[in-house]
Design an enzyme around this catalytic site. Structure first.
Site, short mmCIF file in Angstrom:
data_model
loop_
_atom_site.label_atom_id
_atom_site.label_comp_id
_atom_site.label_asym_id
_atom_site.label_seq_id
_atom_site.Cartn_x
_atom_site.Cartn_y
_atom_site.Cartn_z
N THR A 68 39.50 41.03 50.14
CA THR A 68 40.66 40.00 49.71
C THR A 68 41.88 40.15 50.71
OG1 THR A 68 41.47 41.34 48.16
CG2 THR A 68 39.67 40.00 47.24
N LEU A 99 44.44 35.97 48.41
CA LEU A 99 44.14 35.31 47.34
C LEU A 99 42.78 35.86 46.86
CD1 LEU A 99 44.41 31.47 47.97
CD2 LEU A 99 45.80 32.96 46.59
N HIS A 100 42.95 37.06 45.86
CA HIS A 100 41.88 37.82 45.56
C HIS A 100 40.70 37.22 45.03
CE1 HIS A 100 44.64 41.04 46.70
NE2 HIS A 100 45.53 40.67 45.67
N ASP A 101 41.17 36.71 43.68
CA ASP A 101 39.93 36.14 42.78
C ASP A 101 39.38 34.92 43.29
OD1 ASP A 101 40.83 38.13 40.93
OD2 ASP A 101 42.28 36.97 40.04
N CYS A 120 38.15 34.58 46.08
CA CYS A 120 36.68 35.18 46.76
C CYS A 120 35.62 35.25 46.00
CB CYS A 120 37.34 36.58 47.39
SG CYS A 120 38.64 36.58 48.91
#
Length: 313
Positions: free
Chosen positions: A192, A238-240, A242
């Site tokens: 991420t 933008l971690h989530d 992904c």
């Protein structure tokens, strides 16, 4: 692909939910909420705000665990703001929470749908997933998989030197998930942190000229400020989203099927994801650990899909 999104919104969770609801390849069976980035009363509120922003007031949203399995709750208002969705002024939702507990919904859904039909997509601490697996261990064998955001190996931690937030908050739950026997895919910090926002990418969200585009631009503007100071980088990962992008375009990502274990005992390294990336142990591989992402492809997909919302009134 039938999915259940388990989430603790959170700006990046919000973008992930929007991406899923904008994508016809995915049938979102429900959204389950867990305490994490902010307490449960706010994660349930925020999930409904985002569903309504997407034009999906019909989406079923469930409240789940308000604390980890065995520890006190740790939250992240320092990152996400007091509301969890600071940066966008979204109206109070009209849609209700559904009756029942998130873990019960997960169990009932996996049992009802055909074997191999449902993918669980946890975007926060894994408490609800672990509760469902404790209640009904057999559902692990019925899942298409569990695709989650959490952990780190080369990047290690973002809440402690060795631990990523989602795993740190409830390491016991993460341990249960990794040992359940279902196919597990992990989108960690290593991946991420390759998907950073930039001024051009945030400008592209705002240029959509829609309520969704404006909201996502505002959310990412706020979210960026923490990582710019902390890491000295241009934007924020933008971690989530992904997780959702991996379901839609797995070719944008690469990793390895390896052994991943969770540190439970050490106060120094609580919640560390111990990844046998180089195969130096004889421990059996239990997860696909994603290391790399095509950031340009990821943001092109995200922007194109957000432009489709709201899809329904």
């Amino acid at each position: 692909m039938k999915v259940v999104i388990d989430t603790d919104p959170g700006q990046d969770d919000a973008v992930a939910i929007l991406l899923a609801l904008a994508s016809p390849e995915l049938e979102v069976l429900g959204v389950t909420c867990v305490a994490g980035n902010v307490p449960l009363d706010l994660t349930t509120l925020n999930a409904r705000k985002i569903c309504e922003l997407a034009g999906r007031a019909d989406m079923r949203v469930f409240a789940g665990a308000d604390r980890p399995l065995a520890r006190d709750l740790v939250t992240a208002e320092n990152v996400h703001g007091k509301s969890g969705l600071d940066g966008a002024d979204l109206p109070a939702p009209k849609m209700p929470l559904q009756p029942g507990h998130a873990a019960d919904f997960i169990v009932e859904t996996v049992r009802r749908e055909a074997e191999g039909a449902v993918t669980l997509c946890p975007l926060g601490p894994l408490t609800n997933i672990a509760l469902a697996l404790r209640q009904a261990p057999e559902i692990a064998g019925r899942l298409a998989g569990i695709v989650l955001m959490g952990g780190g190996y080369f990047e290690q931690g973002n809440v402690t030197p060795s631990a990523e937030f989602n795993i740190y908050v409830d390491p016991e739950a993460a341990d249960i998930v990794l040992k359940c026997g279902a196919p597990v895919t992990i989108l960690p910090l290593d991946c991420t942190h390759g998907a950073l926002t930039t001024r051009a990418r945030v400008t592209a969200f705002r240029a959509l000229g829609t309520p969704v585009g404006d909201a996502v631009a505002g959310l990412t503007d706020f979210f960026e400020r923490h990582d710019r100071v902390k890491y000295g980088i241009e934007g924020a990962p933008l971690h989530d989203p992904c997780v959702i992008a991996y379901l839609l375009r797995p070719g944008l990502f690469s990793g390895r099927h390896v052994n991943v274990e969770i540190e439970l005992a050490s106060p120094l390294t609580r919640g560390a994801t111990v990844v046998d990336w180089w195969g130096v142990t004889d421990r059996k591989a239990n997860a696909t650990f994603i290391r790399d992402v095509d950031a340009a492809g990821f943001y092109a997909l995200l922007t194109e899909r957000l432009a489709r919302l709201p899809a329904r009134g």
